[in-house]
Scaffold this active site. Structure first.
Site, PDB file in Angstrom:
ATOM      1  N   ASP A   9       0.841  -1.030   0.141  1.00 27.22           N
ATOM      2  CA  ASP A   9      -0.090   0.196   0.118  1.00 27.22           C
ATOM      3  C   ASP A   9       0.801   1.400   0.039  1.00 27.22           C
ATOM      4  OD1 ASP A   9      -1.631   2.246   0.644  1.00 27.22           O
ATOM      5  OD2 ASP A   9      -2.235   1.514   2.415  1.00 27.22           O
ATOM      6  N   LYS A  72       2.580  11.453  -3.538  1.00 26.74           N
ATOM      7  CA  LYS A  72       1.372  10.534  -4.102  1.00 26.74           C
ATOM      8  C   LYS A  72       0.477  11.425  -5.005  1.00 26.74           C
ATOM      9  CE  LYS A  72      -1.862   6.743  -3.469  1.00 26.74           C
ATOM     10  NZ  LYS A  72      -2.252   6.144  -2.442  1.00 26.74           N
ATOM     11  N   GLU A 155      -7.188   0.667  -4.586  1.00 28.52           N
ATOM     12  CA  GLU A 155      -7.394   0.571  -3.249  1.00 28.52           C
ATOM     13  C   GLU A 155      -8.765   0.010  -2.590  1.00 28.52           C
ATOM     14  OE1 GLU A 155      -5.953   4.425  -2.252  1.00 28.52           O
ATOM     15  OE2 GLU A 155      -3.979   3.969  -2.798  1.00 28.52           O
ATOM     16  N   ASP A 178     -12.785   5.847   2.296  1.00 28.48           N
ATOM     17  CA  ASP A 178     -11.351   5.744   2.757  1.00 28.48           C
ATOM     18  C   ASP A 178     -10.892   7.269   2.956  1.00 28.48           C
ATOM     19  OD1 ASP A 178      -8.667   5.616   2.687  1.00 28.48           O
ATOM     20  OD2 ASP A 178      -8.375   4.541   1.083  1.00 28.48           O
TER      21      ASP A 178
HETATM   22  P1  ADP Z   1      -3.116   7.571   3.770  1.00 27.72           P
HETATM   23  O1  ADP Z   1      -3.645   6.384   3.094  1.00 27.72           O
HETATM   24  O2  ADP Z   1      -3.450   8.945   3.319  1.00 27.72           O
HETATM   25  O3  ADP Z   1      -1.423   7.006   3.680  1.00 27.72           O
HETATM   26  P2  ADP Z   1      -3.678   6.642   6.471  1.00 27.72           P
HETATM   27  O4  ADP Z   1      -4.811   5.811   6.089  1.00 27.72           O
HETATM   28  O5  ADP Z   1      -2.326   5.993   7.138  1.00 27.72           O
HETATM   29  O6  ADP Z   1      -3.209   7.473   5.269  1.00 27.72           O
HETATM   30  O7  ADP Z   1      -4.012   7.755   7.456  1.00 27.72           O
HETATM   31  C1  ADP Z   1      -3.256   8.637   8.163  1.00 27.72           C
HETATM   32  C2  ADP Z   1      -4.306   9.721   8.916  1.00 27.72           C
HETATM   33  O8  ADP Z   1      -4.990   8.982   9.771  1.00 27.72           O
HETATM   34  C3  ADP Z   1      -3.398  10.934   9.638  1.00 27.72           C
HETATM   35  O9  ADP Z   1      -4.155  12.005   9.350  1.00 27.72           O
HETATM   36  C4  ADP Z   1      -3.531  10.379  10.771  1.00 27.72           C
HETATM   37  O10 ADP Z   1      -3.434  11.473  11.766  1.00 27.72           O
HETATM   38  C5  ADP Z   1      -4.927   9.709  11.081  1.00 27.72           C
HETATM   39  N1  ADP Z   1      -5.015   9.020  12.165  1.00 27.72           N
HETATM   40  C6  ADP Z   1      -4.127   7.738  12.707  1.00 27.72           C
HETATM   41  N2  ADP Z   1      -4.693   7.280  13.686  1.00 27.72           N
HETATM   42  C7  ADP Z   1      -5.880   8.021  14.115  1.00 27.72           C
HETATM   43  C8  ADP Z   1      -6.720   8.169  15.152  1.00 27.72           C
HETATM   44  N3  ADP Z   1      -6.756   7.126  16.395  1.00 27.72           N
HETATM   45  N4  ADP Z   1      -7.410   9.093  15.235  1.00 27.72           N
HETATM   46  C9  ADP Z   1      -7.759  10.002  14.371  1.00 27.72           C
HETATM   47  N5  ADP Z   1      -6.940  10.025  13.454  1.00 27.72           N
HETATM   48  C10 ADP Z   1      -6.159   9.037  13.262  1.00 27.72           C
HETATM   49 MG    MG Z   2      -4.393   5.073   2.261  1.00 30.54          MG
END
Ligand code: ADP
Ligand code: MG
Length: 579
Positions: A9, A72, A155, A178
């Site tokens: 991913d 990205k 995704e 998502d």
């Molecule tokens: P991406 O797909 O964009 O790479 P992710 O799915 O890893 O991102 O999500 C990252 C986001 O999730 C960040 O903004 C992070 O602050 C938020 N995040 C992670 N854990 C929590 C949580 N427990 N509560 C709220 N937001 C969260």
């Molecule tokens: Mg993602």
């Protein structure tokens, strides 16, 4: 072990890598013990190599201008994000570095299994809305990292796989919501022959958890008496911490001692306060959901599942919005920041064949069998049998001069055929003859795809009749399975009685004519007392049949059996002496 395929991913904020190991999809942790690698790269000023991941992110405060994040968003463009080492770096080049790091993490974690050999194949996920240019750029980034990109997977499709939605019924429709760090994607998928098709996709490439952090940081900054838009970085970090904590807790103490070298800020904030500030950002996802539904030509209630993906879906207010928009409880059974990666690993495992075990572990949710004489269910493959499976049984004619047999394929747990579901039926012809002379083999075979084949063969002629039933053998909705099992438990007693009655009646139907025939044959050679005993026992069987009592019939059959022992012995003797 070059047949291993990585599932990756490649996220805007975080990236993950995994592999199928011993039949299980697993995500791999880097040296710091975390399965998530921040999609961040630090390019050093002077000597040294670029740093990828958590180390790069840590340098953002001190050397923000040398750290690249969220590339990205620029995938497929020619935009330069960094000048370093005498050349210009674009999104594709930076992504190659991130993919290289993930490859390294996997190789280190799998060193025992691979004996240190490189892992060179991968499946990489991209947003459903990525165009050909963006997909090709992702593929090239993989190749530049030394990976053969076996497949680019959407995704939402990967997430749906991780949630096991490929096990839903044909034509099921699902929504994948998502909400990540920097992007929001909503996709509506339809399952067709085991493959997800994207019916519609919508979203915003500039809407994510980062925006929530920004709102919270500004609000905290105002509480601290600050003005203007120049919010110190430390407030941004505190905002992110508070946000994550408030997904689980009701309050969080924000502490920023000497944030500008002099002033300090301290405040206990509540989830309620957080929601008031964050609502505006979260609400922006609503319109995209409604548009995706309308583009797919669907109403929310036509969906069979709604699943949550992305770290930001941990926020209770986000879940509340999804519940409201889709009118149902979203499925949160998977870890939201790992679902896409897990799905990529599953897809990679299916491609490499490493996942075959999982398919094999599919089981029949309900028993399969055929109707036999007297309307009973004869189970050939019991429920919870692992597929693929092949099982058969030999049947015979219950009536003399019968010249064909109707094979009804049934599914269910009830004792009587009529209470189970009929999957299909056909006739198998055979030579007419006395009762019990025909031999018809019936075989049920379910392949790995859940397709049931019912084969019936007249063993005398070797003639086959075959019936094929698509997927119904395995593909039954959970609710239907549950209802069937509950019913079978509820009716267990009466069902058992019905079966015993039918079996008893079949036995009587066999005994009575045989006894009448024997009495006629033996005539006076049977002494009067003996004859009266047999006749009385036969009369009791006839009365028991009238009474409808299972236990009385069973006892009467047994008495008749015993009463005819002497008579039977005489018949055998006669036959032997050739009279
Ligand atoms: P991406 O797909 O964009 O790479 P992710 O799915 O890893 O991102 O999500 C990252 C986001 O999730 C960040 O903004 C992070 O602050 C938020 N995040 C992670 N854990 C929590 C949580 N427990 N509560 C709220 N937001 C969260
Ligand atoms: Mg993602």
């Amino acid at each position: 072990m070059t047949d291993l395929i990585l599932g990756i991913d490649l996220g805007t904020t975080n990236s993950l890598v995994g592999i199928v190991d011993s039949g299980f999809p697993i995500l791999l942790a880097g040296a710091n013990g975390s399965r998530m690698t921040p999609s961040a790269v630090y390019f050093p000023d002077g000597e040294g190599e670029p740093l990828v991941g958590a180390e790069a992110l840590r340098l953002r405060m001190a050397k923000g201008e040398r750290v690249v994040t969220s590339v990205k968003r620029l995938m497929g463009t020619r935009e330069t994000v960094m000048e370093w080492g005498g050349r210009k770096w674009g999104a594709e080049d930076v992504s190659a570095l991130i993919l290289g790091k993930l490859k390294q993490i996997a190789e280190a974690a799998m060193v025992e299994e691979t004996a240190g050999k490189p892992i060179t194949r991968a499946v990489i996920t991209v947003p459903a809305y990525f165009n050909d240019g963006q997909r090709n750029a992702t593929k090239r980034a993989g190749e530049r990292a030394g990976l053969i990109v076996e497949r680019i997977v959407n995704e939402p499709t990967a997430a749906a796989l991780a949630y096991g939605l490929d096990k839903l019924n044909e034509s099921s429709k699902v929504a994948v919501y998502d909400f990540g760090g920097g992007t929001f994607d909503i996709s509506i998928l339809e399952l067709n022959e085991g493959v997800f098709q994207v019916l519609s996709t919508n979203g915003d490439t500039r809407l994510g958890g980062d925006d929530i952090d920004g709102e919270i940081a500004r609000a905290l900054w105002r509480l601290a008496g600050g003005d203007g838009d120049r919010v110190p970085d430390s407030f941004g970090e505190a905002a992110r911490q508070a946000k994550c904590a408030l997904s689980a807790a009701e309050t969080f103490p924000v502490r920023l001692p000497f944030y500008d070298g002099e002033k300090s800020f301290e405040r206990e904030i509540t989830r309620e306060w957080f929601e008031k500030v964050a609502r505006k950002v979260i609400e922006r996802t609503r319109g995209h959901c409604l548009r995706a539904l309308s583009d797919a030509g669907l109403e929310a209630r036509a969906l069979d599942a709604v699943v949550l993906v992305g770290g930001s879906t941990r926020i209770p207010l986000v879940r509340a919005l999804v519940r409201e928009v889709f009118g149902r409880e979203p499925d949160v059974s998977q870890n939201p920041d790992e679902a896409v990666a897990l799905g990529a690993v599953i897809q990679a495992g299916i491609l490499s064949g490493a996942m075959r075990n999982m398919v094999l572990l599919d089981v029949t949710p309900l028993s399969l069998g055929i109707e036999t004489f007297g309307g009973l269910m004869n189970v050939i493959i019991p429920r919870n049998t692992t597929i693929p499976v092949k099982r058969g049984e030999l049947f015979t004619n219950a009536v003399a001069d019968q010249s064909s047999m109707r094979i009804r394929a049934l599914q269910g747990e009830r004792e009587l055929a009529r209470d189970n579901w009929e999957l299909g039926a056909f006739e198998i012809p055979f030579e007419g003859g006395p009762r019990g002379s025909a031999r018809v083999g019936v075989q049920f075979a379910i392949d790995a795809n859940g397709i049931l084949q019912v084969l019936a063969r007249d063993t005398a002629t070797g003639r086959d009749e075959v019936l094929e039933i698509q997927s119904a053998a395995v593909d039954v909705g959970d609710e239907k399975v549950e209802a069937m099992i509950n019913e079978s438990v509820e009716h267990a007693f009466e069902d058992m009685n019905a079966r015993r009655w039918t079996e008893g009646k079949m036995k009587s139907d066999e005994l009575l004519p045989a006894v009448d025939q024997a009495l006629a044959m033996l005539g006076d050679s049977l002494d009067a007392e003996e004859k009266a005993r047999v006749e009385a026992a036969a009369a009791e069987v006839r009365m028991a049949l009238e009474s409808g009592s299972v236990s009385r019939l069973k006892a009467a059959n047994q008495s008749l059996d015993e009463a005819t022992e002497t008579m039977a012995a005489m018949l055998v003797e006669r036959a032997m002496s050739g009279i």
